[in-house]
Design an enzyme around this catalytic site. Structure first.
Site, PDB file in Angstrom:
ATOM      1  N   ARG A   8       0.777  -1.226   0.000  1.00  0.00           N
ATOM      2  CA  ARG A   8       0.000   0.000   0.000  1.00  0.00           C
ATOM      3  C   ARG A   8       0.813   1.284   0.000  1.00  0.00           C
ATOM      4  NH1 ARG A   8      -5.398  -0.745   0.836  1.00  0.00           N
ATOM      5  NH2 ARG A   8      -6.002  -2.888   1.279  1.00  0.00           N
TER       6      ARG A   8
ATOM      7  N   HIS B  21      -3.956 -12.468   8.983  1.00  0.00           N
ATOM      8  CA  HIS B  21      -4.331 -12.618   7.575  1.00  0.00           C
ATOM      9  C   HIS B  21      -3.906 -13.974   7.011  1.00  0.00           C
ATOM     10  CE1 HIS B  21      -4.682  -7.977   6.974  1.00  0.00           C
ATOM     11  NE2 HIS B  21      -5.747  -8.514   7.531  1.00  0.00           N
TER      12      HIS B  21
ATOM     13  N   CYS C 244      -9.455 -27.609   0.787  1.00  0.00           N
ATOM     14  CA  CYS C 244     -10.391 -27.726  -0.326  1.00  0.00           C
ATOM     15  C   CYS C 244     -11.564 -26.771  -0.115  1.00  0.00           C
ATOM     16  CB  CYS C 244     -10.892 -29.165  -0.432  1.00  0.00           C
ATOM     17  SG  CYS C 244     -12.141 -29.413  -1.726  1.00  0.00           S
TER      18      CYS C 244
ATOM     19  N   SER D 256       2.901  -0.771   9.293  1.00  0.00           N
ATOM     20  CA  SER D 256       1.514  -0.952   8.854  1.00  0.00           C
ATOM     21  C   SER D 256       0.892   0.406   8.549  1.00  0.00           C
ATOM     22  CB  SER D 256       0.688  -1.662   9.929  1.00  0.00           C
ATOM     23  OG  SER D 256      -0.681  -1.729   9.539  1.00  0.00           O
ATOM     24  N   SER D 257       0.137   0.459   7.468  1.00  0.00           N
ATOM     25  CA  SER D 257      -0.586   1.681   7.112  1.00  0.00           C
ATOM     26  C   SER D 257      -1.808   1.878   7.988  1.00  0.00           C
ATOM     27  CB  SER D 257      -1.024   1.622   5.640  1.00  0.00           C
ATOM     28  OG  SER D 257      -1.946   0.545   5.446  1.00  0.00           O
TER      29      SER D 257
ATOM     30  N   ASN E 169       6.592   3.747  11.285  1.00  0.00           N
ATOM     31  CA  ASN E 169       6.139   3.551   9.908  1.00  0.00           C
ATOM     32  C   ASN E 169       6.739   4.627   9.011  1.00  0.00           C
ATOM     33  OD1 ASN E 169       4.430   1.883   8.184  1.00  0.00           O
ATOM     34  ND2 ASN E 169       3.241   3.750   7.827  1.00  0.00           N
TER      35      ASN E 169
END
EC number: 2.3.1.286
Length: 249
Positions: free
Chosen positions: A38, A122, A130, A195-196, A216
């Protein structure tokens, strides 16, 4: 406040009694050669629409194209090694100055650096499953099929399509997100690294911390609520300096 004063203040915060955590994003891994997603001017999502390339509907609609994109991202991780920031966070946990690391990253570098308590909100690339019958597999099953020309990779049990155990756009959050949310209850200090703080619901986690420090390259929506903001390109250098102040270099 000068950079040196901020580093000393962060060291003092870490020494206070209570639970301290780190929350990391893509910026902690750029020094390991992994592209950011980002950042203005260079982020992957400036060139590619994530809803068309990395969403659950994209996987279902155009699975072969999804895997072509996803495996390209995966290859950008190949050979990546932890950097100074990863190793410092692992050492801080070892010294009982951090209770653990919450990460948005799927690259596995915190674990590779030795961090023991890691919540990968995440997901990760160690396993897959599957889409139809939910049978789990090691990630290498998916990878070997793709490399041998089977795109999309298939389940040996029911023939359904395999998917990586990462949180795609449109996916519900995984179990680690809720574990991290619970772990942060009573958090004294949360150090956000790289991290944004724009991707929700993960970006809501800072609201659980009594004190917030942000390391950051660029400003974030949470800067005004942070006790310290350190805008440095190299997170590894920030943590190298921090470890020196703490006497852990």
């Amino acid at each position: 406040m000068t950079y040196e004063e901020k580093i000393r203040s962060l060291a003092e915060y870490l020494k206070k009694p209570g639970h301290n955590f780190a929350f990391t994003g893509a910026g902690v891994s750029t020094e390991s050669g992994i592209p950011d997603f980002r950042s203005r001017g260079s982020g992957l999502w400036e060139r590619v629409d994530p809803m068309k390339a990395a969403s659950l509907s994209a996987l279902r609609r155009e699975p072969a194209q999804f895997y072509k994109f996803f495996m390209g991202v995966r290859e950008s991780f190949a050979g990546a090694e932890p950097n100074a920031a990863h190793y410092a966070l692992a050492r801080l946990e070892e010294e009982k100055l951090l209770a653990g690391v919450i990460t948005q990253n799927i690259d596995g570098l915190h674990r590779a650096a030795g961090s023991q308590k890691v919540w990968e909100v995440h997901g990760h690339m160690r396993s897959c499953r599957c889409l139809d019958c939910s049978k789990p597999y090691p990630f290498n099953v998916l990878l070997d099929q793709y490399r041998s020309g089977t795109n999309p990779p298939r389940c040996s049990q029911c023939g359904g399509m395999l998917r990586p155990d990462v949180v795609l756009f449109e996916d519900a959050m995984g179990e680690d997100f809720y574990k991290a949310y619970h772990a942060l209850s009573g958090c004294q200090l949360l150090i956000v690294v790289g991290s944004s703080l724009q991707v929700y619901p993960a970006a809501s986690l800072p609201e659980l911390a009594k004190r917030l420090v942000i390391v950051n390259r660029e400003p974030t929506p949470w800067d005004s609520r942070a006790s310290l903001v350190i805008n440095e390109t190299m997170a590894g250098q920030v943590f190298t300096d921090l470890m020196a102040v703490l006497g852990l270099d």
